[in-house]
Design an enzyme around this catalytic site. Structure first.
Site, short mmCIF file in Angstrom:
data_model
loop_
_atom_site.label_atom_id
_atom_site.label_comp_id
_atom_site.label_asym_id
_atom_site.label_seq_id
_atom_site.Cartn_x
_atom_site.Cartn_y
_atom_site.Cartn_z
N GLN A 194 -4.54 -3.71 -2.63
CA GLN A 194 -4.44 -2.74 -3.44
C GLN A 194 -4.16 -3.88 -5.02
OE1 GLN A 194 -3.80 -0.01 -3.11
NE2 GLN A 194 -4.48 0.14 -1.31
N CYS A 246 4.50 11.61 9.73
CA CYS A 246 4.98 12.85 10.33
C CYS A 246 3.82 14.27 10.09
CB CYS A 246 6.00 12.93 9.65
SG CYS A 246 4.97 13.31 7.96
N ALA A 266 -13.30 -3.83 -1.43
CA ALA A 266 -14.59 -3.10 -2.66
C ALA A 266 -13.81 -1.20 -2.06
CB ALA A 266 -15.91 -2.79 -1.98
N HIS A 267 -13.05 -0.54 -1.27
CA HIS A 267 -13.02 0.55 -1.61
C HIS A 267 -11.71 1.16 -2.45
CE1 HIS A 267 -10.68 2.08 1.64
NE2 HIS A 267 -11.06 1.23 2.48
N ASN A 310 0.85 -0.76 0.25
CA ASN A 310 -0.05 0.22 0.40
C ASN A 310 0.48 1.47 -0.02
OD1 ASN A 310 0.53 -1.13 2.68
ND2 ASN A 310 -0.33 1.07 3.63
#
Length: 457
Positions: A235, A381, A256-257, A207
């Site tokens: 992914q 960060c 799904a997203h 990812n």
């Protein structure tokens, strides 16, 4: 015009009072106000979010975090919100029957995309739940004979945390390092498998850095050694070809997203022959054949199925287009800025991901300067932690470079104009920060920064 398209264009219609001529791809584009837009319109678009004032909605290049819902997916979902709203587990009337039929049709579409039997697909709330069921469920079911897990240091946090949870229960876990290009050494993986190894878990596409692991080789090794192979393919689904049988995959986590479907739904692939068993992680009504209890959300599942059907048809085109835009982005930045490093393999990589580190630039400052582009940093960060990305550190990236990484995500609706605008803004901000950096000036003067003994005060 489909209802979902009208919903997408509604803000424009209300603001301008007329129907704009917008291409389908451009309707979903998220570019900020263009240079030739009237000043009044630009002022109207201006907004302040968390104390940061921006000239309009940022252009979206964070596709690894989530993707916009494809309008065709939304069209498929809407009837199951508005009129076909039955519970798919209701067996006594039409509403339940038609919802159940829709769920099974979606299950078949998901299965078809990965070469599986529909009976091997179990719907969940997302890839995180799938990973928990796969890692914890397999090891707990076979706990009497299998006490060891093999995974990598660059897995998603939910896999790593599941493994640490198992360690607290007395299981042993081997966390394999990866090479500087982000790929696992398959020979080292084979050597790590023991007689009591119960699971090998390796992410398909990372990812953060987008590298594609050698799934077929890993699957062959696991098959030869009789160990189930689990892969987090959140992914990878719809972006690279997946065949669970050819790749020897035993369990696979899907979402799904990440493929222009709705948030809140995923699927676990669980092989039937040879059968792999898991211990359910949730108690309830026994839905999804007892693997995952809870009412199946019909609209979300239908959307997932529609997204998979579209991906099956358009994967090759999307891949070629993402490759062209990735090269355009990389050439545009490297052509104007030096000391830019690509994190992860370029040869074995999904082209919709480009993770770059900019030397002599602080990552947080760069992100804050890129407020007109929605991107994420490889470092942490932006969270409460100041530690750099554990994925980049596993690649051997030095801490200062890990802190300067930016992940650009390219997707189905990303336009050339957005890529060009991202190049312009990134180059401007990097040059601006380097002009203020004494380190960059010293490096250009030929001073070896690593040889300097910095005094502490």
């Amino acid at each position: 015009m489909a209802l979902s398209r009208r919903l997408l264009l509604l803000p424009l219609l209300l603001r301008r009072g007329s129907t704009p001529s917008v291409s389908p791809a451009r309707a979903l584009s998220t570019a900020a106000v263009t240079a030739d837009a009237p000043a009044a319109a630009a002022e109207e678009e201006a907004m302040t979010i968390k104390g940061v004032r921006i000239s309009g909605r940022p252009l979206y290049m964070d596709m690894q975090a989530t993707t916009p819902v494809d309008p065709r997916v939304l069209d498929a979902m809407l009837p199951f919100y508005l009129s076909r709203y039955g519970n798919p587990h209701s067996r006594t009337h039409l509403y339940g029957w038609e919802s159940d039929a829709a769920v099974e049709e979606a299950r078949a579409r998901v299965a078809s995309l990965v070469g599986a039997d529909p009976r091997e697909i179990f719907f969940t709330s997302g890839a995180t739940e799938c990973n928990n069921i796969a890692v914890k469920g397999v090891m707990r079911f076979y706990r009497d004979r299998r006490r060891h897990v093999v995974t990598t240091q660059t897995e998603h946090k939910c896999v790593l945390d599941s493994c640490r949870y198992l360690q607290q229960e007395g299981f042993e876990v081997t966390y394999l390092p990866v090479r500087p290009d982000g790929l696992v050494d398959v020979a080292q993986l084979a050597d790590a498998i023991r007689p009591d190894t119960g699971l090998v878990s390796v992410m398909a596409v990372n990812n953060e850095i987008g590298v594609v692991q050698p799934l077929e080789e890993i699957g062959r090794i696991c098959r030869e050694k009789g160990v189930p192979f689990h892969t987090d393919a959140a992914q990878a689904l719809g972006k690279i070809p997946i065949d669970v049988n050819q790749m020897g995959i035993g369990l696979m986590s899907l979402s799904a997203h990440k493929i222009y479907g709705p948030k809140g739904v995923g699927a676990l692939y669980l092989r039937r022959r040879p059968r792999i068993r898991v211990e359910p992680q949730m108690s309830g009504g026994g839905q999804e054949r007892g693997i995952r209890s809870g009412t199946v959300p019909t609209p979300l599942v239908v959307g997932f199925g529609a997204a998979c059907e579209i991906a099956a048809k358009e994967m090759d085109y999307d891949h070629r287009r993402a490759s062209v835009l990735q090269q355009r982005l990389l050439d545009g930045i490297r052509g104007q800025v030096d000391d830019v490093v690509i994190n992860g393999s370029m040869e074995h990589r999904y082209p919709g991901n480009l993770n770059l580190s900019f030397a002599y630039v602080e990552g947080e400052s760069l992100l804050m300067g890129l407020k007109e582009v929605a991107v994420s940093s490889g470092s942490a960060c932006t969270s409460a932690s100041l530690e750099p990305s554990y994925v980049l550190r596993a690649l051997g990236v030095e801490e200062d470079m890990a802190h300067t990484s930016i992940r650009f995500g390219i997707g189905r609706f990303t336009t050339e104009e957005e890529v060009d605008r991202a190049i312009e803004l990134t180059v401007h901000q990097v040059k601006k920060l380097r002009d203020m950096s004494p380190l960059y000036e010293m490096a250009k003067a030929g001073i070896d920064l690593k040889s300097i003994q910095w005094a502490q005060h």
